[in-house]
Scaffold this motif. Structure first.
Motif, short mmCIF file in Angstrom:
data_model
loop_
_atom_site.label_atom_id
_atom_site.label_comp_id
_atom_site.label_asym_id
_atom_site.label_seq_id
_atom_site.Cartn_x
_atom_site.Cartn_y
_atom_site.Cartn_z
N SER A 14 0.78 -1.33 -0.03
CA SER A 14 -0.18 0.10 0.01
C SER A 14 0.88 1.25 0.08
O SER A 14 1.85 1.48 0.66
CB SER A 14 -1.05 0.02 1.14
OG SER A 14 -1.97 1.02 1.32
N ILE A 15 0.33 2.24 -0.68
CA ILE A 15 1.24 3.61 -0.77
C ILE A 15 0.55 4.27 0.31
O ILE A 15 -0.63 4.35 0.59
CB ILE A 15 1.28 4.03 -2.33
CG1 ILE A 15 -0.20 4.58 -2.40
CG2 ILE A 15 1.98 3.31 -3.19
CD1 ILE A 15 -0.19 5.35 -3.83
N GLY A 16 1.44 5.42 0.93
CA GLY A 16 0.93 6.46 1.74
C GLY A 16 0.58 7.62 1.11
O GLY A 16 1.55 8.42 0.68
N LEU A 17 -0.75 8.00 1.64
CA LEU A 17 -1.26 9.38 1.25
C LEU A 17 -0.84 10.22 2.20
O LEU A 17 -1.87 10.55 3.06
CB LEU A 17 -2.84 9.27 0.86
CG LEU A 17 -3.24 8.26 -0.12
CD1 LEU A 17 -4.67 8.57 -0.40
CD2 LEU A 17 -2.53 8.67 -1.68
N GLU A 18 0.56 10.47 2.57
CA GLU A 18 0.97 11.19 3.65
C GLU A 18 1.83 12.31 3.02
O GLU A 18 2.38 12.17 2.19
CB GLU A 18 1.80 10.22 4.59
CG GLU A 18 1.00 9.10 5.00
CD GLU A 18 2.02 8.17 5.95
OE1 GLU A 18 1.66 7.63 6.96
OE2 GLU A 18 3.03 7.94 5.35
N SER A 19 1.76 13.42 3.65
CA SER A 19 2.52 14.66 3.22
C SER A 19 3.98 14.23 3.20
O SER A 19 4.76 14.87 2.43
CB SER A 19 2.13 16.04 4.00
OG SER A 19 2.38 15.60 5.38
#
Length: 246
Positions: A171-176
């Motif tokens: 999973s990729i992170g939708l994180e700044s």
């Protein structure tokens, strides 16, 4: 201790792997929110509705009505509203505790507590998918989780395609802190070309997100990119039935 934890994480990645074939008819994208902060519903919910898509919310019963990383966490009415709207509710342990800090019995007790807490508030709802807090998994914990859930989602980057470990879905992170390092359009195109499954996770959603959150514009961008690539968009549990085959 840090070196030991790293070794245990590495062992979980390569040992006790139960491989499944990820081969959907067309590329699929699934969005999830972990913990979850209140803004993952109050801010993200309207964006999801505007796009006509549903997501997965990985819930820790012990965080309800509390504060985590200086962000207000969800309230029970948020949980009930998103469930009623057709979003998936999945398990994230009861107390948001790393698997590195629990033996098998402690993990079982945490999963039992979370299952009971959620079922009591969502008319008997049974969670079928799991996300590892902090992305931490161990060989022993994988066995416990695999017996209870269809899959467990991790935090290792990449498109799921071909043989994958059902207890450590990428999973990729939708994180700044991570978004600038991704070429989202390229990832979406890869998922479409390989007929794979791209999953993503986020936390808070606001104009001033934490390092682990994203902005409303980021979320809108991700969903537009998935649609532009022709990916089907579905919650994790629903997507699982479409992406796997024996």
């Amino acid at each position: 201790m840090k070196q030991i934890d790293q070794m245990r994480r590495r062992a979980a990645r390569y040992l006790d792997v139960e491989a499944v074939e990820i081969a959907p008819a067309t590329g699929v994208f699934s969005l999830s929110f972990d913990d979850f902060p209140a803004t993952a519903w109050t801010e993200a919910g309207p964006i999801l509705a505007a796009h006509g898509v549903r997501a997965t919310y990985y819930v820790c019963g012990g965080l309800a009505d509390g504060v985590n990383m200086d962000r207000d966490q969800y309230r029970v009415e948020h949980l009930q509203a998103l469930h009623a709207a057709g979003h998936e509710v999945g398990c994230h342990t009861f107390g948001h505790t790393s698997a590195l800090k629990m033996d098998a019995e402690a993990l079982r007790l945490s999963l039992d507590a979370n299952a009971a807490w959620v079922a009591e508030r969502l008319d008997g709802h049974r969670m079928t998918t799991f996300a590892w807090p902090f992305g931490d998994a161990t060989v022993g914990a994988k066995g416990v989780v695999r017996r209870r859930f269809a899959l467990a989602r991790g935090v290792r980057d990449g498109v799921n395609a071909g043989r994958e470990d059902r207890a450590l879905i990428k999973s990729i992170g939708l994180e700044s802190r991570r978004l600038p390092g991704y070429d989202l359009e390229a990832l979406m195109a890869e998922a479409a070309e390989r007929r794979g499954w791209l999953t993503a996770y986020g936390h808070d959603v606001s104009d001033r997100p934490t390092d682990y959150g994203c902005t409303p514009a980021d979320l809108d961008h991700v969903l537009r990119a998935a649609k532009a690539a022709g990916l089907e968009i579905a919650p994790v549990g629903e997507a699982w039935g479409a992406v796997t085959r024996a």
